[in-house]
Structure formats: structure tokens, C-alpha cells
Enzyme design. Structure first.
Site, mmCIF file in Angstrom:
data_model
loop_
_atom_site.group_PDB
_atom_site.id
_atom_site.type_symbol
_atom_site.label_atom_id
_atom_site.label_comp_id
_atom_site.label_asym_id
_atom_site.label_seq_id
_atom_site.Cartn_x
_atom_site.Cartn_y
_atom_site.Cartn_z
ATOM 1 N N ASP A 148 0.866 -1.188 0.000
ATOM 2 C CA ASP A 148 0.000 0.000 0.000
ATOM 3 C C ASP A 148 0.899 1.233 0.000
ATOM 4 O O ASP A 148 2.061 1.179 0.394
ATOM 5 C CB ASP A 148 -0.925 0.022 1.237
ATOM 6 C CG ASP A 148 -2.217 0.809 0.990
ATOM 7 O OD1 ASP A 148 -3.291 0.203 0.946
ATOM 8 O OD2 ASP A 148 -2.126 2.039 0.799
ATOM 9 N N ASN B 227 -5.204 -4.315 -6.889
ATOM 10 C CA ASN B 227 -6.464 -3.783 -6.374
ATOM 11 C C ASN B 227 -6.412 -2.297 -6.036
ATOM 12 O O ASN B 227 -7.456 -1.643 -5.973
ATOM 13 C CB ASN B 227 -6.823 -4.627 -5.128
ATOM 14 C CG ASN B 227 -7.819 -3.964 -4.239
ATOM 15 O OD1 ASN B 227 -9.002 -3.930 -4.555
ATOM 16 N ND2 ASN B 227 -7.352 -3.396 -3.129
ATOM 17 N N TYR C 147 -12.680 7.402 -13.932
ATOM 18 C CA TYR C 147 -12.747 6.132 -13.204
ATOM 19 C C TYR C 147 -13.349 5.049 -14.106
ATOM 20 O O TYR C 147 -12.796 3.953 -14.247
ATOM 21 C CB TYR C 147 -13.601 6.335 -11.949
ATOM 22 C CG TYR C 147 -13.700 5.145 -11.027
ATOM 23 C CD1 TYR C 147 -12.708 4.891 -10.084
ATOM 24 C CD2 TYR C 147 -14.790 4.285 -11.075
ATOM 25 C CE1 TYR C 147 -12.810 3.797 -9.221
ATOM 26 C CE2 TYR C 147 -14.900 3.204 -10.219
ATOM 27 C CZ TYR C 147 -13.906 2.967 -9.288
ATOM 28 O OH TYR C 147 -14.000 1.896 -8.435
ATOM 29 N N LYS D 101 -11.515 1.712 -15.462
ATOM 30 C CA LYS D 101 -11.993 0.370 -15.104
ATOM 31 C C LYS D 101 -12.391 -0.429 -16.353
ATOM 32 O O LYS D 101 -12.199 -1.655 -16.384
ATOM 33 C CB LYS D 101 -13.151 0.466 -14.106
ATOM 34 C CG LYS D 101 -12.749 1.088 -12.760
ATOM 35 C CD LYS D 101 -11.669 0.290 -12.034
ATOM 36 C CE LYS D 101 -11.429 0.781 -10.621
ATOM 37 N NZ LYS D 101 -10.398 0.005 -9.919
ATOM 38 N N ILE E 88 -19.507 -1.095 -2.493
ATOM 39 C CA ILE E 88 -19.019 -1.826 -1.317
ATOM 40 C C ILE E 88 -18.701 -0.811 -0.215
ATOM 41 O O ILE E 88 -18.084 0.229 -0.474
ATOM 42 C CB ILE E 88 -17.744 -2.636 -1.663
ATOM 43 C CG1 ILE E 88 -17.937 -3.450 -2.951
ATOM 44 C CG2 ILE E 88 -17.332 -3.524 -0.498
ATOM 45 C CD1 ILE E 88 -19.060 -4.459 -2.930
ATOM 46 N N THR F 92 -16.698 0.742 1.979
ATOM 47 C CA THR F 92 -15.276 0.905 2.317
ATOM 48 C C THR F 92 -14.996 2.395 2.536
ATOM 49 O O THR F 92 -15.831 3.241 2.190
ATOM 50 C CB THR F 92 -14.371 0.433 1.155
ATOM 51 O OG1 THR F 92 -14.545 1.338 0.059
ATOM 52 C CG2 THR F 92 -14.688 -0.983 0.705
#
Ligand code: NAP
Length: 253
Positions: free
Chosen positions: A38, A91, A157, A161, A190, A192
């Protein structure tokens, strides 16, 4: 009972938060040694601590996926720690600004593409030679439902993707005979830190989201982790080039 990833070495980018952290924990539970990468040191180290506290094996690697030298060093460090990389979950990503296509600044557009698309390609560029040396592997890239259909307000984005899915299918074809499977996950919405940030920028979005999901709720990071573990495991040995939706039915509408 044997774990789905017993004896395997996994490398996860964006492993310090959200979907990445949940996947690192699930992979470790299933028997993998996990290299947690990360750009955020505290988050990545916390994931390692959580894995070690549960009796698993993990190490932290600081890396910005948009920086080629750091990605190369990340893969080298994973190999130095555990000898190889069998499973890679590419990811790490950012959401970028929420604004219409013409309002995007060139700087913002380039930054989203650099992390969300070029970053995934850079990871594969350095992971694939290592996997080839060791007879194969499994790669899962994080795309999105925004990699399958358009979404207003997130053009960079969505473009990135969609690109991740194109990259995934192409690499899957190129390396199929060499024993490397390449798939993507396309999460719906999701719960997060990324999504919580997006809701803060655009409260109107939050109201629409739960009703947009056919199951009537947001997804949880663990629900993506389960799909990634399966795609990385030998149980998915005939699955490659697949953009797997894990989206509560969102794009089936
Ligand atoms: P998150 O909680 O923000 O986690 C992403 C992690 O990646 C964060 O620690 C983030 O650091 C890190 N990161 C950002 N830029 C990086 C870089 N250049 N190099 C290395 N690490 C970097 O987000 P998430 O929701 O778990 O998202 C993970 C992935 O799932 C992303 O690719 C996202 O696009 C995708 N996704 C998410 C959803 C969703 O609804 N959550 C839906 C579809 C797809 P910072 O905190 O500093 O940014």
C-alpha cells in the site's frame, strides 16, 4: 480442512484498507503467505498485524502503483520475502473527483488513469515474468461495475476500469498456455473508506445507492474477498479472462 490457498504466496496492492485488507485477511486464513502493499504505511502495517495476530504470515511493502520503479521493487521484495508470487491481487485504486466529463481537469483525469489503469498494467508487467519463472500463477485485477457500464460523474474512473477489463482479457489470452490465469472482479457498491469519501463529496449519491442495488444494501469488503480467493485458487483452474461481477445484481438490471 485444507485452506484454498495452502502453500501459496499472494501479493495484494491497496492491502491497507477496504477490499484489499479484507482480501489479505481472507487469503491468509486460507493458508497463503501475504505480501501486503500500500502507499499508506499505517494501513498496510495494520493489515499485517491483524494477519499475524490471527496466526498467519504477512509482510508489508510500501509502494505507489503509479510509479514503475516502486512497482518493480515491490515485486522483487515479495520474491525476496517468500521466494515467488503465485497469486496477485492488483487492487489499489482511487475514485477521483465526481464531476461531469467536460469539467474534469487534465491533471485529475491523468492521475486517476495513472493509478487505476496504468498501475494495474505496471503490476502485471513485473508480476508476470516472476510467475513465468515459477510455472504459472493467478492474477485478479480490481475493475468495477463502472468497468462494464457507464456511470455519470466518474468518467476517468469508468474509463480506467473499462481499461482494466480490456487489459485482463488480453493478458489472459497471451498467457493462458503458460499457466497464468488473469481475471478481474467487478464490485458493486461496497462499504469501504473509498465509498464513504465519495458519499461525503456527493450526498445525493448516497441516497440513490442502496435503492440502485437490487439486493437493497451495500456490499461488504469480505464479499469481494471471497470471490478473489476463489479466483486465485486451484478450484478456478478453468477460469481465465473473466470479469466477475460481485455486485448484488446491479448490472443485471
Ligand atoms: P480504499 O478503502 O480507499 O482502499 C484502497 C487502498 O489503496 C487505500 O489504502 C489507498 O490509499 C490505496 N492506494 C491509493 N492509491 C494508491 C497507489 N497509487 N498505490 C498504492 N496504493 C494506493 O478503497 P476500496 O473501496 O477498498 O477500493 C479498492 C479497489 O476496489 C479500488 O480499485 C476501487 O476502485 C475498487 N472498487 C471499489 C468499489 C467500492 O464500492 N468500494 C467498487 C468497485 C471497485 P489512500 O487511502 O491514500 O487512497
Amino acid at each position: 480442512m485444507a485452506g484454498q490457498l495452502d502453500g501459496k504466496v499472494a501479493l495484494v496492492t491497496g492491502g491497507g484498507s477496504g477490499i484489499g485488507r479484507a482480501t489479505c485477511l481472507a487469503m491468509a486464513r486460507e493458508g497463503a503467505k501475504v505480501a501486503v502493499a500500500d502507499v499508506v504505511v499505517e494501513g498496510g502495517q495494520e493489515t499485517v498485524r491483524l494477519i499475524q495476530d490471527a496466526g498467519g504470515e504477512a509482510t508489508f511493502i510500501k509502494a505507489d502503483v503509479s510509479n514503475a520503479a516502486e512497482v518493480e521493487a515491490m515485486v522483487q521484495q515479495a520474491v525476496a520475502s517468500y521466494g515467488r508470487v503465485d497469486c496477485a491481487f492488483n487492487n489499489a485504486g482511487i475514485e477521483g473527483p465526481v464531476c461531469s466529463t467536460a469539467e474534469y481537469t487534465e491533471e485529475d483525469f491523468d492521475r486517476v488513469v495513472a493509478i487505476d489503469l496504468t498501475g494495474v498494467w505496471l503490476c502485471m508487467k513485473y508480476e508476470i515474468p516472476v510467475m513465468l519463472e515459477h510455472g504459472g500463477g493467478a492474477i485478479v485485477n480490481t475493475a468495477s461495475v463502472a468497468g462494464l457500464v457507464g456511470f455519470q460523474g466518474i468518467s476517468a474512473y469508468a474509463a480506467s476500469k473499462h481499461g482494466v477489463n480490456g487489459l485482463t482479457k488480453t493478458a489472459a489470452l497471451e498467457y493462458a498456455k503458460a499457466g497464468i490465469r488473469v481475471n478481474s472482479v467487478c464490485p458493486g457498491v461496497i462499504e469501504t473508506p473509498m465509498v464513504k469519501r465519495a458519499f461525503e463529496k456527493s450526498p445525493a449519491m448516497e441516497e440513490g445507492v442502496a435503492t440502485m442495488e437490487p439486493v437493497g444494501r451495500l456490499g461488504q469488503p469480505e464479499e469481494i474477498a471471497q470471490a478473489v480467493v476463489w479466483l486465485c485458487s486451484d478450484a478456478a483452474s478453468f477460469v481465465t479472462g473473466h470479469p466477475m461481477t460481485v455486485d448484488g445484481g446491479l448490472v443485471s438490471q
